[in-house]
Write a protein that holds these residues in place. Structure first.
Motif, PDB file in Angstrom:
ATOM      1  N   THR A 129       1.581  -1.327   3.190  1.00  0.00           N
ATOM      2  CA  THR A 129       1.292  -0.609   1.942  1.00  0.00           C
ATOM      3  C   THR A 129       2.466  -0.535   0.976  1.00  0.00           C
ATOM      4  O   THR A 129       2.367   0.119  -0.066  1.00  0.00           O
ATOM      5  CB  THR A 129       0.837   0.834   2.248  1.00  0.00           C
ATOM      6  N   SER A 130       3.591  -1.200   1.293  1.00  0.00           N
ATOM      7  CA  SER A 130       4.744  -1.082   0.410  1.00  0.00           C
ATOM      8  C   SER A 130       5.625  -2.321   0.499  1.00  0.00           C
ATOM      9  O   SER A 130       5.494  -3.141   1.408  1.00  0.00           O
ATOM     10  CB  SER A 130       5.572   0.158   0.758  1.00  0.00           C
ATOM     11  N   GLU A 174      11.175   0.129  -5.019  1.00  0.00           N
ATOM     12  CA  GLU A 174      10.186   0.137  -3.944  1.00  0.00           C
ATOM     13  C   GLU A 174       8.832   0.481  -4.546  1.00  0.00           C
ATOM     14  O   GLU A 174       8.695   1.511  -5.226  1.00  0.00           O
ATOM     15  CB  GLU A 174      10.549   1.141  -2.849  1.00  0.00           C
ATOM     16  N   GLU A 209       4.766   1.275  -3.785  1.00  0.00           N
ATOM     17  CA  GLU A 209       3.998   1.862  -2.680  1.00  0.00           C
ATOM     18  C   GLU A 209       2.516   1.905  -3.033  1.00  0.00           C
ATOM     19  O   GLU A 209       2.087   1.450  -4.092  1.00  0.00           O
ATOM     20  CB  GLU A 209       4.527   3.263  -2.375  1.00  0.00           C
ATOM     21  N   SER A 210       1.743   2.443  -2.103  1.00  0.00           N
ATOM     22  CA  SER A 210       0.286   2.602  -2.262  1.00  0.00           C
ATOM     23  C   SER A 210      -0.401   1.255  -2.484  1.00  0.00           C
ATOM     24  O   SER A 210      -1.361   1.155  -3.264  1.00  0.00           O
ATOM     25  CB  SER A 210      -0.025   3.561  -3.417  1.00  0.00           C
ATOM     26  N   THR A 260       1.196  -8.333   1.325  1.00  0.00           N
ATOM     27  CA  THR A 260       1.482  -7.219   2.217  1.00  0.00           C
ATOM     28  C   THR A 260       1.095  -7.557   3.653  1.00  0.00           C
ATOM     29  O   THR A 260       0.316  -8.476   3.908  1.00  0.00           O
ATOM     30  CB  THR A 260       0.728  -5.962   1.762  1.00  0.00           C
TER      31      THR A 260
END
Length: 416
Positions: free
Chosen positions: A41-42, A81, A83-84, A115
């Protein structure tokens, strides 16, 4: 006239000098974009900036998104970074360098990364999506990269349903070669088989009707089984131990409309076939049944190359269960292969019918020890019948397999 020319030249020089004072230095675009620490997820993005600027605009989105429609961040260092994110999804990234408020670089070249994939869950969760066997929309049946999709050279008949077969091994584990039959599977192996009908076999673009996904998983040396029934929207499947009847209509390869009341087996039904010596057992993925080419590549070699099978270096040393539909093969080989995949799991030592019948129908069982000849009249009668508890097979089908029965009748009539 000369004075006029001199004056014009002087004005031109002055004008050029004034322009030089207002020239904005070029703001070079970011280069060398990279993604590190990628999770499901990141990800951490880094890039190079020859301008030594103090601000950057990052825009990202699922691969193929249009600039201006993605997610935008502003950062003051050459690292960020994000995310989500969605698991096992490819993202595109563009970066703009902000040299000053009115001096932005061109967008960087597109950078793409994917990812990480969620691990397959070796548990019978309430819904199929929780097992992470597929990526993207569940109904697309796109196997996770953590799985191996396989096929069988000779296939079990299930009311003309199509099937997708998957094996998922725990991270870093392999199957172990023990002979031409089933390999030794490590604990936390998941085997999945999804049953579906193409709505129109002459036009696959019309989609499919997914009925059920059967799961076998191994925990502490013991196999466990469960069935997932798909919803009408084809968006999810739910664990169902009781079984069900699902009316199905489709068009076959001849353009003819077909229908069947497809029966999803209960856990008790599944255990009838998937049992040996009162323990849940695997049936299909024997190495001799996998030992053929799919899309130009031998499946056993693919397993070896993917570090999923140890103890075997040369697939040529493994026997091959013949394809019963290959008419270039002899009648006996085709018929025995059909019997093996459709009947032998019950008619072997330890199988469900082992004490009720002396038929031994594994392909490798010598004909003289199979008792096929002695039981030929019974076999002939029962394969042409679907009366409950009499017709063969006992469960797993609701209609007679015309092509398979024709093959077996030819074979039985040839015996002397």
């Amino acid at each position: 006239m000369k004075k006029l020319v001199i004056i014009l030249l002087a004005l031109f020089v002055v004008a050029c000098n004034n322009d030089d004072d207002s020239v904005v230095d070029t703001c070079d675009k970011a280069t060398n974009t990279q993604a590190n620490n990628i999770t499901t997820t990141s990800a951490t993005l880094t890039w190079s900036d020859s301008n030594a600027a103090g601000s950057y605009i990052i825009e990202y989105g699922v691969s193929g998104f249009a600039l201006g429609s993605g997610t935008t961040l502003t950062e003051t260092t050459t690292s960020v970074e994000i995310e989500s994110l969605l698991p096992q999804t490819t993202y595109d990234v563009y970066i703009q360098v902000v040299c000053s408020a009115d001096n932005l670089s061109m967008y960087s070249d597109v950078f793409s990364f994917t990812t990480a994939t969620l691990p397959v869950i070796p548990e019978l969760r309430p819904t199929l999506s929780e097992l992470n066997l597929f990526s993207g929309a569940l109904g697309d049946l796109n196997p996770s990269s953590k799985t191996f999709e396989y096929d069988l050279n000779t296939k079990l008949f299930t009311d003309y349903a199509s099937k997708q077969r998957l094996i998922a091994l725990p991270e870093g584990e392999t199957m172990t070669y023990t002979g031409d039959g089933l390999p030794l599977f490590p604990d936390n192996t998941v085997i999945a088989k999804t049953f579906y009908y193409n709505n129109n076999e002459t036009d696959l673009s019309q989609g499919k009707n997914i009925i059920e996904t059967r799961i076998l998983l191994k925990t502490n040396g013991v196999w466990e089984l469960g069935n997932y029934k798909w919803n009408d929207a084809q968006t999810e499947a739910t664990l169902d131990t009781d079984g069900a009847v699902v009316p199905v209509t489709w068009i076959n390869t001849n353009g003819e409309s077909q229908s069947v009341d497809y029966k999803i087996p209960s856990n008790t039904d599944c255990f009838t076939c998937h049992s040996n010596n009162s323990q849940v057992a695997v049936i299909g993925p024997k190495l001799r049944t996998l030992n053929f080419n799919v899309n130009g590549s031998n499946q056993l070699q693919a397993l070896i190359d993917n570090n999923m099978l140890e103890g075997l270096t040369d697939p040529n040393t493994v026997s091959v269960l013949p394809n019963w539909e290959d008419e270039s093969l002899g009648l006996e080989r085709r018929a025995r292969a059909y019997i093996d995949i459709n009947c032998a799991h019950c008619h072997i030592e330890g199988g469900f019918c082992a004490e009720q019948s002396n038929l031994r129908l594994a392909y490798e069982t010598p004909y003289e020890e199979s008792n096929i000849y002695q039981k030929r009249n019974s076999i002939e009668a029962r394969i042409q019948n679907n009366i409950p508890e009499y017709g063969m097979p006992l469960i797993g089908t609701t209609i007679i397999h015309d092509e398979g029965v024709a093959l077996l009748l030819d074979y039985l009539s040839s015996l002397e």
